[in-house]
Design a protein around this motif. Structure first.
Motif, PDB file in Angstrom:
ATOM      1  N   PRO A  52       0.798  -1.232   0.000  1.00 59.32           N
ATOM      2  CA  PRO A  52       0.000   0.000   0.000  1.00 59.32           C
ATOM      3  C   PRO A  52       0.827   1.278   0.000  1.00 59.32           C
ATOM      4  CG  PRO A  52      -0.924  -1.583   1.539  1.00 59.32           C
ATOM      5  CD  PRO A  52       0.379  -2.154   1.068  1.00 59.32           C
ATOM      6  N   HIS A  53       2.020   1.253   0.645  1.00 62.93           N
ATOM      7  CA  HIS A  53       2.861   2.449   0.648  1.00 62.93           C
ATOM      8  C   HIS A  53       3.143   2.928  -0.774  1.00 62.93           C
ATOM      9  CE1 HIS A  53       4.082  -0.231   4.002  1.00 62.93           C
ATOM     10  NE2 HIS A  53       4.017   0.857   4.720  1.00 62.93           N
ATOM     11  N   TYR A  54       3.427   1.975  -1.654  1.00 64.66           N
ATOM     12  CA  TYR A  54       3.844   2.305  -3.010  1.00 64.66           C
ATOM     13  C   TYR A  54       2.660   2.734  -3.865  1.00 64.66           C
ATOM     14  CZ  TYR A  54       8.213   0.239  -1.498  1.00 64.66           C
ATOM     15  OH  TYR A  54       9.367  -0.029  -0.812  1.00 64.66           O
ATOM     16  N   ASN A  55       1.520   2.062  -3.698  1.00 64.71           N
ATOM     17  CA  ASN A  55       0.330   2.500  -4.429  1.00 64.71           C
ATOM     18  C   ASN A  55      -0.057   3.922  -4.037  1.00 64.71           C
ATOM     19  OD1 ASN A  55      -0.121   0.215  -5.986  1.00 64.71           O
ATOM     20  ND2 ASN A  55      -1.366  -0.780  -4.430  1.00 64.71           N
ATOM     21  N   THR A  56       0.011   4.207  -2.736  1.00 67.05           N
ATOM     22  CA  THR A  56      -0.338   5.547  -2.262  1.00 67.05           C
ATOM     23  C   THR A  56       0.625   6.588  -2.827  1.00 67.05           C
ATOM     24  OG1 THR A  56      -1.231   4.600  -0.239  1.00 67.05           O
ATOM     25  CG2 THR A  56      -0.742   6.945  -0.217  1.00 67.05           C
ATOM     26  N   ARG A  57       1.897   6.246  -2.869  1.00 67.18           N
ATOM     27  CA  ARG A  57       2.895   7.158  -3.434  1.00 67.18           C
ATOM     28  C   ARG A  57       2.584   7.441  -4.906  1.00 67.18           C
ATOM     29  NH1 ARG A  57       8.448   4.815  -1.972  1.00 67.18           N
ATOM     30  NH2 ARG A  57       7.368   4.733   0.036  1.00 67.18           N
ATOM     31  N   GLY A  58       2.194   6.388  -5.634  1.00 68.41           N
ATOM     32  CA  GLY A  58       1.831   6.579  -7.028  1.00 68.41           C
ATOM     33  C   GLY A  58       0.617   7.477  -7.188  1.00 68.41           C
ATOM     34  N   MET A  59      -0.355   7.328  -6.295  1.00 64.14           N
ATOM     35  CA  MET A  59      -1.551   8.183  -6.340  1.00 64.14           C
ATOM     36  C   MET A  59      -1.180   9.647  -6.164  1.00 64.14           C
ATOM     37  SD  MET A  59      -4.178   5.907  -4.039  1.00 64.14           S
ATOM     38  CE  MET A  59      -4.458   4.177  -4.406  1.00 64.14           C
ATOM     39  N   ILE A  60      -0.285   9.907  -5.227  1.00 65.49           N
ATOM     40  CA  ILE A  60       0.135  11.290  -4.980  1.00 65.49           C
ATOM     41  C   ILE A  60       0.822  11.864  -6.216  1.00 65.49           C
ATOM     42  CG2 ILE A  60       1.679  12.748  -3.615  1.00 65.49           C
ATOM     43  CD1 ILE A  60       1.149  10.878  -1.268  1.00 65.49           C
ATOM     44  N   CYS A  61       1.698  11.072  -6.832  1.00 67.41           N
ATOM     45  CA  CYS A  61       2.397  11.544  -8.030  1.00 67.41           C
ATOM     46  C   CYS A  61       1.396  11.859  -9.145  1.00 67.41           C
ATOM     47  CB  CYS A  61       3.400  10.495  -8.501  1.00 67.41           C
ATOM     48  SG  CYS A  61       4.808  10.239  -7.395  1.00 67.41           S
ATOM     49  N   GLU A  62       0.358  11.033  -9.291  1.00 61.93           N
ATOM     50  CA  GLU A  62      -0.644  11.266 -10.330  1.00 61.93           C
ATOM     51  C   GLU A  62      -1.455  12.531 -10.051  1.00 61.93           C
ATOM     52  OE1 GLU A  62      -1.262   9.385 -13.322  1.00 61.93           O
ATOM     53  OE2 GLU A  62       0.791   8.960 -12.653  1.00 61.93           O
ATOM     54  N   VAL A  63      -1.871  12.726  -8.815  1.00 61.83           N
ATOM     55  CA  VAL A  63      -2.650  13.924  -8.469  1.00 61.83           C
ATOM     56  C   VAL A  63      -1.811  15.176  -8.690  1.00 61.83           C
ATOM     57  CG1 VAL A  63      -3.785  15.141  -6.570  1.00 61.83           C
ATOM     58  CG2 VAL A  63      -4.176  12.689  -6.895  1.00 61.83           C
ATOM     59  N   ARG A  64      -0.543  15.115  -8.310  1.00 62.30           N
ATOM     60  CA  ARG A  64       0.352  16.266  -8.535  1.00 62.30           C
ATOM     61  C   ARG A  64       0.484  16.592 -10.016  1.00 62.30           C
ATOM     62  NH1 ARG A  64       5.504  15.087  -4.543  1.00 62.30           N
ATOM     63  NH2 ARG A  64       4.636  16.024  -2.647  1.00 62.30           N
ATOM     64  N   ALA A  65       0.436  15.543 -10.843  1.00 63.82           N
ATOM     65  CA  ALA A  65       0.586  15.747 -12.289  1.00 63.82           C
ATOM     66  C   ALA A  65      -0.722  16.176 -12.946  1.00 63.82           C
ATOM     67  CB  ALA A  65       1.105  14.468 -12.934  1.00 63.82           C
ATOM     68  N   GLY A  66      -1.770  16.359 -12.140  1.00 66.38           N
ATOM     69  CA  GLY A  66      -3.061  16.772 -12.678  1.00 66.38           C
ATOM     70  C   GLY A  66      -3.921  15.626 -13.168  1.00 66.38           C
ATOM     71  N   ASN A  67      -3.576  14.398 -12.757  1.00 68.65           N
ATOM     72  CA  ASN A  67      -4.300  13.228 -13.242  1.00 68.65           C
ATOM     73  C   ASN A  67      -5.269  12.658 -12.205  1.00 68.65           C
ATOM     74  OD1 ASN A  67      -2.849  13.401 -15.648  1.00 68.65           O
ATOM     75  ND2 ASN A  67      -1.218  12.069 -14.888  1.00 68.65           N
ATOM     76  N   GLY A  68      -5.642  13.443 -11.212  1.00 63.32           N
ATOM     77  CA  GLY A  68      -6.600  12.989 -10.211  1.00 63.32           C
ATOM     78  C   GLY A  68      -8.020  13.317 -10.660  1.00 63.32           C
ATOM     79  N   PRO A  69      -9.033  12.784  -9.990  1.00 64.63           N
ATOM     80  CA  PRO A  69      -8.923  11.898  -8.831  1.00 64.63           C
ATOM     81  C   PRO A  69      -8.568  10.463  -9.220  1.00 64.63           C
ATOM     82  CG  PRO A  69     -11.218  12.164  -9.422  1.00 64.63           C
ATOM     83  CD  PRO A  69     -10.443  13.063 -10.333  1.00 64.63           C
ATOM     84  N   ILE A  70      -8.241   9.651  -8.208  1.00 62.89           N
ATOM     85  CA  ILE A  70      -7.922   8.254  -8.420  1.00 62.89           C
ATOM     86  C   ILE A  70      -9.205   7.433  -8.293  1.00 62.89           C
ATOM     87  CG2 ILE A  70      -6.545   6.300  -7.602  1.00 62.89           C
ATOM     88  CD1 ILE A  70      -4.957   8.691  -8.805  1.00 62.89           C
ATOM     89  N   LEU A  71      -9.371   6.476  -9.197  1.00 61.12           N
ATOM     90  CA  LEU A  71     -10.573   5.642  -9.216  1.00 61.12           C
ATOM     91  C   LEU A  71     -10.206   4.176  -9.012  1.00 61.12           C
ATOM     92  CD1 LEU A  71     -12.261   7.209 -12.364  1.00 61.12           C
ATOM     93  CD2 LEU A  71     -12.684   7.813  -9.970  1.00 61.12           C
ATOM     94  N   PHE A  72     -11.111   3.435  -8.362  1.00 62.73           N
ATOM     95  CA  PHE A  72     -10.944   1.984  -8.227  1.00 62.73           C
ATOM     96  C   PHE A  72     -11.965   1.324  -9.137  1.00 62.73           C
ATOM     97  CE2 PHE A  72     -11.263  -2.156  -5.955  1.00 62.73           C
ATOM     98  CZ  PHE A  72      -9.918  -2.498  -6.012  1.00 62.73           C
ATOM     99  N   ASP A  73     -11.492   0.402  -9.972  1.00 60.71           N
ATOM    100  CA  ASP A  73     -12.320  -0.158 -11.026  1.00 60.71           C
ATOM    101  C   ASP A  73     -12.268  -1.683 -10.980  1.00 60.71           C
ATOM    102  OD1 ASP A  73     -13.681  -0.628 -13.442  1.00 60.71           O
ATOM    103  OD2 ASP A  73     -11.816  -0.545 -14.585  1.00 60.71           O
ATOM    104  N   CYS A  74     -13.432  -2.321 -10.843  1.00 58.87           N
ATOM    105  CA  CYS A  74     -13.525  -3.786 -10.809  1.00 58.87           C
ATOM    106  C   CYS A  74     -14.078  -4.365 -12.110  1.00 58.87           C
ATOM    107  CB  CYS A  74     -14.408  -4.231  -9.644  1.00 58.87           C
ATOM    108  SG  CYS A  74     -13.776  -3.804  -8.008  1.00 58.87           S
ATOM    109  N   SER A  75     -14.192  -3.551 -13.156  1.00 56.13           N
ATOM    110  CA  SER A  75     -14.870  -3.991 -14.381  1.00 56.13           C
ATOM    111  C   SER A  75     -14.143  -5.133 -15.086  1.00 56.13           C
ATOM    112  CB  SER A  75     -15.046  -2.814 -15.346  1.00 56.13           C
ATOM    113  OG  SER A  75     -13.783  -2.319 -15.779  1.00 56.13           O
TER     114      SER A  75
END
Length: 324
Positions: free
Chosen positions: A30-53
């Protein structure tokens, strides 16, 4: 659910963790996934979505909770129009806990003679990796600490009960009872706010950690002396609040001292692992009322199996933003 096809997506629909780790993607700690989420939001690619499709209907049927608190949550969410398995839902990470604990030997003996620590007081939480959450670590450390404590007591003469000392300690505790003052819950909430700041909890910086320590010192100096408890329940919370302030201080002090990144500890101002200077544990103690910190080298020469690779090396992160 991630091994079954669930994905974390950015607002462009990208499985973004593959950028940071082509090997693991989001099937990571989880530490690494969370870090990736932060990097994406900083880059303007937020919000983060969870997809089970991408999950199969069979896996969805197997994994949908039916009973207990998870089943109740699923039922209530669907009643609100939110189906975890059928929609892309916005994801918000949370801080679970911070690693640390009481220094003790294999039997649980601490630096205080007669005091033994076990379970999460030692804080070696195996999480899901050993199965059964913390059951196995609690059972094994509790067993060894219990046996060691019994051996310590065996053969000792009964220790006389010092009534005067006990009365003095009790009076020191009860003096808060019935006193108007700052509510303990407000202090605990303040420490939660300190620890949940992004530059303290997730992407640590010296500036963020120092700011947190300044707030801890302010709370200790101005708020703790003014605590009050209306009843026995609040009295217990009062001492929980003072302990929370102490633990927040210990966590921030250790994180500020460790000038490197390692596993879940990530310092944006020191993003690389530094085995030459930081392959060591940080220990803290109180000596004559003063807070002391020192380090203890990890005794790799004593390990029959020596680590030769690091999980963190499977991930590559963008350069941290420059300080103003």
């Amino acid at each position: 659910m991630l091994p079954k096809g669930a994905r974390f997506l950015n607002n462009k629909g990208e499985d973004f963790m593959l950028k940071y780790s082509p090997k693991f993607g989001a099937k990571a700690d989880p530490h690494y996934n969370t870090r990736g989420m932060i990097c994406e939001v900083r880059a303007g690619n937020g919000p983060i979505l969870f997809d089970c499709s991408k999950m199969s209907a069979e896996d969805v049927e197997t994994m949908r909770p039916r009973a207990g608190w998870m089943g109740l949550n699923d039922k209530k969410l669907r009643a609100m129009g939110m189906d975890f398995f059928a929609q892309k839902l916005e994801w918000m990470p949370q801080v679970r806990h911070t690693y640390g604990g009481i220094v003790a030997d294999l039997d649980g003996a601490t630096a205080i003679k007669g005091l033994y620590a076990a379970g999460l007081a030692r804080n070696p939480d195996p999480g899901v990796y050993m199965g059964g959450w913390a059951t196995c670590i609690t059972a094994t450390t509790g067993y060894s600490a219990g046996e060691a404590a019994a051996r310590f007591v065996e053969g000792h003469d009964a220790v006389p009960f010092d009534k005067a000392y006990a009365a003095d300690r009790l009076n020191g505790i009860l003096r808060y009872l019935g006193r108007d003052g700052i509510a303990p819950k407000d202090v605990i909430a303040d420490m939660r706010e300190v620890m949940s700041a992004p530059d303290v909890a997730l992407m640590k910086t010296g500036r963020g950690l120092s700011r947190g320590l300044d707030r801890v010192a302010e709370v200790r100096g101005e708020f703790l002396p003014e605590l009050g408890a209306r009843d026995a329940h609040e009295l217990a919370k009062l001492f929980e609040a003072t302990s929370t302030v102490l633990l927040t201080d210990l966590c921030l002090t250790a994180a500020l001292a460790r000038k490197e990144s390692r596993a879940g500890h990530y310092r944006e101002d020191y993003p690389q692992r530094d085995n030459a200077n930081w392959l060591k544990w940080i220990e803290q103690r109180q000596v004559d009322g003063r807070h002391e910190l020192h380090t203890v080298p990890v005794p790799l020469d004593d390990y029959p199996v020596k680590p030769y690779r690091y999980y963190m090396d499977n991930f590559t992160w963008p350069e941290p933003p420059r300080a103003d």
